[in-house]
Write an enzyme that holds these catalytic residues in place. Sequence first.
Site, short mmCIF file in Angstrom:
data_model
loop_
_atom_site.label_atom_id
_atom_site.label_comp_id
_atom_site.label_asym_id
_atom_site.label_seq_id
_atom_site.Cartn_x
_atom_site.Cartn_y
_atom_site.Cartn_z
N ALA A 101 120.73 56.13 7.22
CA ALA A 101 119.63 55.14 7.65
C ALA A 101 120.37 53.88 8.22
CB ALA A 101 118.56 54.93 6.34
N CYS A 102 120.33 52.87 7.07
CA CYS A 102 120.77 51.55 7.74
C CYS A 102 122.08 51.53 8.06
CB CYS A 102 120.55 50.80 6.06
SG CYS A 102 118.91 50.39 5.87
N VAL A 103 123.33 52.14 7.68
CA VAL A 103 124.25 52.17 8.03
C VAL A 103 124.37 52.70 9.57
CG1 VAL A 103 126.66 53.01 8.18
CG2 VAL A 103 125.82 52.13 5.99
N THR A 126 122.60 50.55 11.92
CA THR A 126 123.45 49.30 12.40
C THR A 126 124.58 49.81 13.26
OG1 THR A 126 122.99 48.34 10.39
CG2 THR A 126 125.02 47.51 11.34
#
Length: 235
Positions: A168-170, A173
């Site tokens: 998700a966030c990695v 990004t």
Amino acid sequence: MSDDLTAALERAFEEARRRYASRGFQRRLGFGSKPCLVNVDLANAWTRPGNPFSCENMDDGVIPGVQKLLAACRRNGHPVVHTTTYYQVTDTTNPNTDMGLWHHKIPIEVVSEDRPDLWAIDSRIEPVKGEQVLVKKRASAFHGTYLAGFLRAAGVDTILVTGVTASACVRETVCDGLAEGFRTIVVKECVGDRIPGAVLWNLFDIDAKFGDVEPLDVCIDYLDRVGQVPLARSA
């Protein structure tokens, strides 16, 4: 993660590499001349046990690796950005919440602004003076934040990404970092997740399409090497 699952994924990757290579994928971005370390959501809600967002392999993998990266950045003067996530309005019935619609999928309401014990950066990798602590509201560290502007103003062309979660966030990004024009490097040993297999799969897929996945030692060598190159003085 079980040895059986790891072996099964590696078998799948072997075939996938052949297919990708035959179609021109898996090219390399390479390292640039001005790096910044971006640690994604390495805050207590993700790095410590007992929370909905707690991730695996923090104590014996991700945190020690990030400590080494931080040391390399600090001795060479490279910029560091720590991101975390929290919300001001965690009432899921309030249409004006800064959670948007995300709370309909995951329990982000637990990371409330009045719980700094959860959203504070893990003390083992605590920011030092001069390092940015960026609060984001969505998965990507770029979405709705000043990150891209900060990096460009600092002359950064390469971001080394660590943190959670791989799925998700990695990942978001990294995708946005590439879209914003930065060389995106994911530090292999410094990414975690909650679900077995998620790290291996996402790192494989990121490496094929959105960034270079590089070992910790290679990244530290790069940070030391580029840190020894004198900056050109303006006339």
